[in-house]
Design a protein around this motif. Structure first.
Motif, PDB file in Angstrom:
ATOM      1  N   ILE A 158      14.534   5.636  -3.951  1.00  0.00           N
ATOM      2  CA  ILE A 158      14.271   5.226  -2.579  1.00  0.00           C
ATOM      3  C   ILE A 158      15.310   5.924  -1.714  1.00  0.00           C
ATOM      4  O   ILE A 158      16.520   5.747  -1.895  1.00  0.00           O
ATOM      5  CB  ILE A 158      14.325   3.703  -2.430  1.00  0.00           C
ATOM      6  N   LEU A 159      14.853   6.746  -0.789  1.00  0.00           N
ATOM      7  CA  LEU A 159      15.735   7.556   0.041  1.00  0.00           C
ATOM      8  C   LEU A 159      16.339   6.717   1.172  1.00  0.00           C
ATOM      9  O   LEU A 159      15.846   5.633   1.477  1.00  0.00           O
ATOM     10  CB  LEU A 159      14.934   8.730   0.606  1.00  0.00           C
ATOM     11  N   PRO A 160      17.404   7.218   1.801  1.00  0.00           N
ATOM     12  CA  PRO A 160      18.057   6.456   2.878  1.00  0.00           C
ATOM     13  C   PRO A 160      17.113   6.053   4.012  1.00  0.00           C
ATOM     14  O   PRO A 160      17.295   5.002   4.619  1.00  0.00           O
ATOM     15  CB  PRO A 160      19.138   7.413   3.383  1.00  0.00           C
ATOM     16  N   ASP A 161      16.083   6.860   4.273  1.00  0.00           N
ATOM     17  CA  ASP A 161      15.136   6.511   5.341  1.00  0.00           C
ATOM     18  C   ASP A 161      14.044   5.557   4.870  1.00  0.00           C
ATOM     19  O   ASP A 161      13.124   5.236   5.607  1.00  0.00           O
ATOM     20  CB  ASP A 161      14.523   7.776   5.958  1.00  0.00           C
ATOM     21  N   GLY A 162      14.120   5.108   3.595  1.00  0.00           N
ATOM     22  CA  GLY A 162      13.170   4.139   3.072  1.00  0.00           C
ATOM     23  C   GLY A 162      12.015   4.732   2.297  1.00  0.00           C
ATOM     24  O   GLY A 162      11.263   4.017   1.646  1.00  0.00           O
ATOM     25  N   ARG A 163      11.842   6.057   2.366  1.00  0.00           N
ATOM     26  CA  ARG A 163      10.759   6.687   1.614  1.00  0.00           C
ATOM     27  C   ARG A 163      11.083   6.684   0.132  1.00  0.00           C
ATOM     28  O   ARG A 163      12.230   6.714  -0.271  1.00  0.00           O
ATOM     29  CB  ARG A 163      10.523   8.131   2.072  1.00  0.00           C
ATOM     30  N   VAL A 164      10.007   6.659  -0.692  1.00  0.00           N
ATOM     31  CA  VAL A 164      10.176   6.712  -2.158  1.00  0.00           C
ATOM     32  C   VAL A 164       9.661   8.045  -2.629  1.00  0.00           C
ATOM     33  O   VAL A 164       8.643   8.514  -2.239  1.00  0.00           O
ATOM     34  CB  VAL A 164       9.397   5.584  -2.858  1.00  0.00           C
TER      35      VAL A 164
ATOM     36  N   HIS B 186       0.844  -1.190   0.000  1.00  0.00           N
ATOM     37  CA  HIS B 186       0.000   0.000   0.000  1.00  0.00           C
ATOM     38  C   HIS B 186       0.875   1.234   0.000  1.00  0.00           C
ATOM     39  O   HIS B 186       2.005   1.221   0.497  1.00  0.00           O
ATOM     40  CB  HIS B 186      -0.967   0.019   1.180  1.00  0.00           C
ATOM     41  N   GLY B 187       0.369   2.279  -0.600  1.00  0.00           N
ATOM     42  CA  GLY B 187       1.039   3.575  -0.615  1.00  0.00           C
ATOM     43  C   GLY B 187       0.031   4.644  -0.259  1.00  0.00           C
ATOM     44  O   GLY B 187      -0.898   4.883  -1.032  1.00  0.00           O
ATOM     45  N   LEU B 188       0.170   5.219   0.918  1.00  0.00           N
ATOM     46  CA  LEU B 188      -0.711   6.285   1.386  1.00  0.00           C
ATOM     47  C   LEU B 188      -2.192   5.949   1.221  1.00  0.00           C
ATOM     48  O   LEU B 188      -2.987   6.761   0.755  1.00  0.00           O
ATOM     49  CB  LEU B 188      -0.381   7.597   0.666  1.00  0.00           C
ATOM     50  N   GLY B 189      -2.556   4.723   1.573  1.00  0.00           N
ATOM     51  CA  GLY B 189      -3.956   4.327   1.573  1.00  0.00           C
ATOM     52  C   GLY B 189      -4.432   3.585   0.344  1.00  0.00           C
ATOM     53  O   GLY B 189      -5.503   2.989   0.362  1.00  0.00           O
ATOM     54  N   ASN B 190      -3.686   3.618  -0.747  1.00  0.00           N
ATOM     55  CA  ASN B 190      -4.042   2.831  -1.928  1.00  0.00           C
ATOM     56  C   ASN B 190      -3.324   1.494  -1.837  1.00  0.00           C
ATOM     57  O   ASN B 190      -2.135   1.447  -1.559  1.00  0.00           O
ATOM     58  CB  ASN B 190      -3.611   3.522  -3.225  1.00  0.00           C
ATOM     59  N   SER B 191      -4.044   0.405  -2.088  1.00  0.00           N
ATOM     60  CA  SER B 191      -3.412  -0.921  -2.034  1.00  0.00           C
ATOM     61  C   SER B 191      -3.314  -1.495  -3.446  1.00  0.00           C
ATOM     62  O   SER B 191      -4.189  -1.281  -4.286  1.00  0.00           O
ATOM     63  CB  SER B 191      -4.204  -1.855  -1.128  1.00  0.00           C
ATOM     64  N   PHE B 192      -2.229  -2.221  -3.670  1.00  0.00           N
ATOM     65  CA  PHE B 192      -1.943  -2.774  -4.987  1.00  0.00           C
ATOM     66  C   PHE B 192      -1.418  -4.197  -4.869  1.00  0.00           C
ATOM     67  O   PHE B 192      -0.711  -4.524  -3.919  1.00  0.00           O
ATOM     68  CB  PHE B 192      -0.875  -1.933  -5.708  1.00  0.00           C
ATOM     69  N   VAL B 193      -1.749  -5.000  -5.857  1.00  0.00           N
ATOM     70  CA  VAL B 193      -1.122  -6.305  -6.025  1.00  0.00           C
ATOM     71  C   VAL B 193      -0.092  -6.105  -7.126  1.00  0.00           C
ATOM     72  O   VAL B 193      -0.426  -5.633  -8.216  1.00  0.00           O
ATOM     73  CB  VAL B 193      -2.153  -7.387  -6.415  1.00  0.00           C
ATOM     74  N   LEU B 194       1.154  -6.427  -6.837  1.00  0.00           N
ATOM     75  CA  LEU B 194       2.254  -6.231  -7.786  1.00  0.00           C
ATOM     76  C   LEU B 194       2.750  -7.578  -8.268  1.00  0.00           C
ATOM     77  O   LEU B 194       2.910  -8.509  -7.476  1.00  0.00           O
ATOM     78  CB  LEU B 194       3.389  -5.454  -7.123  1.00  0.00           C
TER      79      LEU B 194
ATOM     80  N   GLY C  42       0.654   7.841  -8.891  1.00  0.00           N
ATOM     81  CA  GLY C  42       1.771   8.231  -8.043  1.00  0.00           C
ATOM     82  C   GLY C  42       2.034   7.262  -6.905  1.00  0.00           C
ATOM     83  O   GLY C  42       3.172   6.859  -6.666  1.00  0.00           O
ATOM     84  N   ASN C  43       0.980   6.875  -6.184  1.00  0.00           N
ATOM     85  CA  ASN C  43       1.159   5.905  -5.100  1.00  0.00           C
ATOM     86  C   ASN C  43       1.580   4.548  -5.659  1.00  0.00           C
ATOM     87  O   ASN C  43       2.366   3.827  -5.053  1.00  0.00           O
ATOM     88  CB  ASN C  43      -0.116   5.761  -4.275  1.00  0.00           C
ATOM     89  N   GLY C  44       1.074   4.214  -6.832  1.00  0.00           N
ATOM     90  CA  GLY C  44       1.424   2.941  -7.457  1.00  0.00           C
ATOM     91  C   GLY C  44       2.878   2.877  -7.870  1.00  0.00           C
ATOM     92  O   GLY C  44       3.548   1.855  -7.675  1.00  0.00           O
ATOM     93  N   VAL C  45       3.416   3.968  -8.426  1.00  0.00           N
ATOM     94  CA  VAL C  45       4.818   3.950  -8.869  1.00  0.00           C
ATOM     95  C   VAL C  45       5.754   3.903  -7.665  1.00  0.00           C
ATOM     96  O   VAL C  45       6.840   3.335  -7.748  1.00  0.00           O
ATOM     97  CB  VAL C  45       5.136   5.115  -9.830  1.00  0.00           C
TER      98      VAL C  45
ATOM     99  N   ARG D 142       2.832  -1.130 -15.795  1.00  0.00           N
ATOM    100  CA  ARG D 142       1.449  -1.070 -16.280  1.00  0.00           C
ATOM    101  C   ARG D 142       0.561  -1.224 -15.058  1.00  0.00           C
ATOM    102  O   ARG D 142       0.822  -2.064 -14.189  1.00  0.00           O
ATOM    103  CB  ARG D 142       1.154  -2.191 -17.275  1.00  0.00           C
ATOM    104  N   ILE D 143      -0.471  -0.419 -14.982  1.00  0.00           N
ATOM    105  CA  ILE D 143      -1.384  -0.482 -13.853  1.00  0.00           C
ATOM    106  C   ILE D 143      -2.804  -0.643 -14.366  1.00  0.00           C
ATOM    107  O   ILE D 143      -3.188  -0.053 -15.385  1.00  0.00           O
ATOM    108  CB  ILE D 143      -1.256   0.765 -12.949  1.00  0.00           C
ATOM    109  N   PHE D 144      -3.549  -1.490 -13.686  1.00  0.00           N
ATOM    110  CA  PHE D 144      -4.950  -1.725 -13.999  1.00  0.00           C
ATOM    111  C   PHE D 144      -5.760  -1.485 -12.739  1.00  0.00           C
ATOM    112  O   PHE D 144      -5.464  -2.035 -11.673  1.00  0.00           O
ATOM    113  CB  PHE D 144      -5.165  -3.161 -14.503  1.00  0.00           C
TER     114      PHE D 144
END
Length: 112
Positions: free
Chosen positions: A106-112, A7-15, A72-75, A59-61
């Motif tokens: 990906i930043l040193p603190d783990g954020r993207v 998940h990224g900021l509340g959006n969930s994805f299957v990758l 944005g959250n997906g990438v 690719r996102i569906f």
């Protein structure tokens, strides 16, 4: 086959690592996989694919099977998935999307 749910900021994805294509109908797969009651439940299905010009292709569906240009959250999830699954050793990626090139880090603190 590498698959993850993130998940990224509340959006969930299957990758899915789709560098060797195996899904005949990604839109139908998204509708099935993203179904909250009968699937894994997610906002979208993201395919990690090879790119002919950049590091990787995303690719996102959406859960309804539609294919947006980008998310944005997906990438952000895509970049972390590429690193954590061993597809990429780099913390910086140039990602091909329908909206064009997206550069991620990906930043040193783990954020993207």
């Amino acid at each position: 086959m590498k698959i993850s749910k993130m998940h990224g900021l509340g959006n969930s994805f299957v990758l899915v690592d789709h560098r060797t294509p195996f899904l005949n109908d990604p839109a139908a797969t998204a509708r099935t996989v993203c179904d909250l009651h009968f699937g894994l439940g997610a906002d979208g299905l993201i395919l990690l694919e090879r790119s002919s010009s950049l590091d990787l292709r995303m690719r996102i569906f959406n859960a309804d099977g539609s294919e947006p240009e980008m998310c944005g959250n997906g990438v952000r999830c895509f970049s972390r998935f590429a690193l954590e699954s061993g597809v990429s050793a780099s913390k910086k990626l140039r990602v091909e999307t329908l909206a064009g090139e997206i550069d991620t880090e990906i930043l040193p603190d783990g954020r993207v």
